[in-house]
Design an enzyme around this catalytic site. Structure first.
Site, PDB file in Angstrom:
ATOM      1  N   ASP A   1      59.498 -25.628  67.394  1.00 54.93           N
ATOM      2  CA  ASP A   1      59.026 -25.547  68.774  1.00 54.93           C
ATOM      3  C   ASP A   1      60.049 -26.231  69.661  1.00 54.93           C
ATOM      4  O   ASP A   1      60.640 -27.243  69.275  1.00 54.93           O
ATOM      5  CB  ASP A   1      57.666 -26.228  68.915  1.00 54.93           C
ATOM      6  CG  ASP A   1      56.564 -25.490  68.169  1.00 54.93           C
ATOM      7  OD1 ASP A   1      56.699 -24.269  67.971  1.00 54.93           O
ATOM      8  OD2 ASP A   1      55.573 -26.138  67.793  1.00 54.93           O
TER       9      ASP A   1
ATOM     10  N   ASP B   1      55.166 -18.329  70.061  1.00 54.79           N
ATOM     11  CA  ASP B   1      53.867 -18.767  70.586  1.00 54.79           C
ATOM     12  C   ASP B   1      53.621 -18.182  71.979  1.00 54.79           C
ATOM     13  O   ASP B   1      52.511 -17.748  72.298  1.00 54.79           O
ATOM     14  CB  ASP B   1      53.799 -20.293  70.670  1.00 54.79           C
ATOM     15  CG  ASP B   1      53.914 -20.974  69.319  1.00 54.79           C
ATOM     16  OD1 ASP B   1      53.608 -20.341  68.292  1.00 54.79           O
ATOM     17  OD2 ASP B   1      54.333 -22.156  69.295  1.00 54.79           O
TER      18      ASP B   1
END
Length: 188
Positions: free
Chosen positions: A110, A145
Site C-alpha cells: 500500500d 484497492d
C-alpha cells in the site's frame, strides 16, 4: 507549499483492507485462496457479461473490481518470493536467493495516503471521542484497492441505470373467426 493532502508511503500490508488481519499464517493463506477463487470466478463472470452484452457501465465496474482483486492476488502470491525483508533503514533487494515469505504468503504493498484533514480534534462535547485527535481519510491504500472501491461505489450509485428492466410487450394470440358472438355463445 507542498501537497499536504497527499503523501506517498511504502507499507507492506499482511492482511486485507485497512490492515485487518486474522488467523496468522493460516488466515493469510485463506485470504489469498479466497482472492484466487474470486479472480477465477471473475474471469468467468466477465466473459459471460460481455458475451451477453450487459450494460457497458456495469461491465466497466465489474472489470475494475476484477482488476483490483487480480492486483492484490499477484502481490499475495508472489511478492514474498521475489523480495527480501525490508525495514525503515533497509531497502529490500529484488530476486534474492530467498524471499521473505513463501508462495501465497506475500504482503500487499500500500502506498497512497490522502490525509485531507490532518491532526484536528473532535469538539469536547462530541460523544465517546470528544477531544480526541483525528485525521479525515486516514487509510493507506494501493491502486488495486482504489479500483475495487471505485467499481463498488459506482455500482451502488448507478445500480438503477445499470440494471434497468426491459419490459417486453406481451404478445397475445389473435384468433379470427366468422362466428357471431352473442349472449348465448361462450368464448374460452
Amino acid at each position: 507549499m507542498g501537497l499536504h493532502w497527499f503523501k506517498l508511503y511504502f507499507i507492506e500490508n499482511k492482511g486485507m483492507a485497512w490492515g485487518w488481519e486474522f488467523g496468522g499464517d493460516w488466515g493469510k493463506m485463506f485470504l489469498t485462496l479466497f482472492r484466487l477463487a474470486a479472480v477465477i470466478f471473475g474471469t468467468w463472470y466477465l466473459g459471460r457479461i460481455v458475451k451477453q452484452k450487459y450494460n457497458r457501465g456495469f461491465i466497466v465496474c465489474a472489470a475494475l473490481i476484477y482488476a483490483g482483486a487480480l492486483g492484490n492476488l499477484i502481490d499475495s502470491m508472489f511478492y514474498g518470493l521475489i523480495f527480501e525483508e525490508s525495514s525503515y533503514s533497509y531497502v529490500a533487494k529484488i530476486f534474492p536467493a530467498h524471499g521473505y515469505a513463501g508462495f501465497l504468503h506475500g504482503r500487499v504493498v500500500d502506498m497512497l495516503y490522502f490525509p485531507i484533514i490532518e491532526n484536528k480534534h473532535f469538539p469536547s462535547w462530541f460523544p465517546f471521542v470528544g477531544g480526541d485527535e483525528f485525521t479525515f481519510f486516514s487509510p493507506i491504500f494501493n491502486i488495486a484497492d482504489a479500483s475495487i472501491s471505485t467499481g463498488v461505489i459506482t455500482l451502488l450509485v448507478f445500480q438503477k441505470r445499470f440494471f434497468k428492466k426491459h419490459h417486453k410487450a406481451e404478445n397475445h394470440p389473435v384468433v379470427e373467426t366468422s362466428t357471431e358472438i352473442g349472449d348465448k355463445v361462450q368464448v374460452l
